[in-house]
Enzyme design. Structure first.
Site, PDB file in Angstrom:
ATOM      1  N   GLU A  39       0.545  -1.761   0.114  1.00 12.29           N
ATOM      2  CA  GLU A  39       0.295   0.385  -0.019  1.00 12.29           C
ATOM      3  C   GLU A  39       0.985   1.132  -0.390  1.00 12.29           C
ATOM      4  O   GLU A  39       1.255   1.595   0.504  1.00 12.29           O
ATOM      5  CB  GLU A  39      -0.861   0.129   1.648  1.00 12.29           C
ATOM      6  CG  GLU A  39      -1.809  -1.395   1.333  1.00 12.29           C
ATOM      7  CD  GLU A  39      -3.053  -0.719   0.450  1.00 12.29           C
ATOM      8  OE1 GLU A  39      -2.963   0.033  -0.135  1.00 12.29           O
ATOM      9  OE2 GLU A  39      -3.383  -1.681  -0.026  1.00 12.29           O
ATOM     10  N   GLU A  80      -6.139   3.892   8.139  1.00 14.85           N
ATOM     11  CA  GLU A  80      -5.838   3.936   6.254  1.00 14.85           C
ATOM     12  C   GLU A  80      -5.250   1.853   6.462  1.00 14.85           C
ATOM     13  O   GLU A  80      -5.860   1.167   5.421  1.00 14.85           O
ATOM     14  CB  GLU A  80      -4.139   4.350   6.182  1.00 14.85           C
ATOM     15  CG  GLU A  80      -3.524   3.794   4.715  1.00 14.85           C
ATOM     16  CD  GLU A  80      -4.118   4.364   3.701  1.00 14.85           C
ATOM     17  OE1 GLU A  80      -4.947   3.493   3.056  1.00 14.85           O
ATOM     18  OE2 GLU A  80      -4.518   5.103   3.456  1.00 14.85           O
ATOM     19  N   GLU A  87     -11.025  -2.631   1.002  1.00 15.20           N
ATOM     20  CA  GLU A  87     -10.619  -2.261  -0.413  1.00 15.20           C
ATOM     21  C   GLU A  87      -9.858  -4.092  -0.457  1.00 15.20           C
ATOM     22  O   GLU A  87     -10.028  -4.051  -1.730  1.00 15.20           O
ATOM     23  CB  GLU A  87      -8.889  -1.659  -0.348  1.00 15.20           C
ATOM     24  CG  GLU A  87      -9.761  -0.209  -0.693  1.00 15.20           C
ATOM     25  CD  GLU A  87      -9.042   0.651  -0.907  1.00 15.20           C
ATOM     26  OE1 GLU A  87      -7.619   0.408  -1.154  1.00 15.20           O
ATOM     27  OE2 GLU A  87      -8.784   1.696  -1.260  1.00 15.20           O
TER      28      GLU A  87
END
Length: 129
Positions: A39, A80, A87
């Protein structure tokens, strides 16, 4: 008579005591490594944290102010991580474009934005007070 269907539990559940704590710690480290490796946003926010947290510690603000400043930065990393998990789960289900998938990802992104706004607001209020 109980007519509810049996809920299937994860086969990975069931560890107790120190073994469970060790497993949870190991899974958490794996998650941090995966987020950092995969990420870009987490890497950028980690860099921001490595700059801002020491800066907060060395600033001449009261301890409570330092705690708020550091907590706001850590909150960005937490949000996050959760956004990245959402996701990944969405992508695991399907890579097809779908309005609900987009909505879930957009909401996660909005949460990160609000956490970043919180950093700016918190730092501004502590430093300008």
């Amino acid at each position: 008579m109980n007519t509810e269907p049996a809920i299937e539990e994860s086969p990975f559940k069931g560890q107790t005591g120190l073994r469970r704590i060790w497993n949870a710690f190991s899974y958490s480290l794996s998650g941090l490594r995966a987020a950092y490796r995969n990420e870009d946003a987490f890497r950028q926010e980690s860099l921001l944290a490595t700059l801002l947290i020491p800066l907060a510690l060395f600033m001449s603000v009261p301890g409570f102010g330092k705690a708020l400043m550091i907590g706001s930065v850590l909150l960005v990393l937490i949000v996050e991580l959760l956004n990245s998990a959402v996701e990944a789960a969405i992508d695991r289900i399907s890579l097809d474009r779908h309005r609900l998938s987009k909505r879930a990802k957009d909401i996660g992104s909005a949460a990160v934005l609000i956490a970043l706004i919180n950093v700016v607001t918190t730092w501004s209020l502590v430093l300008l007070a």
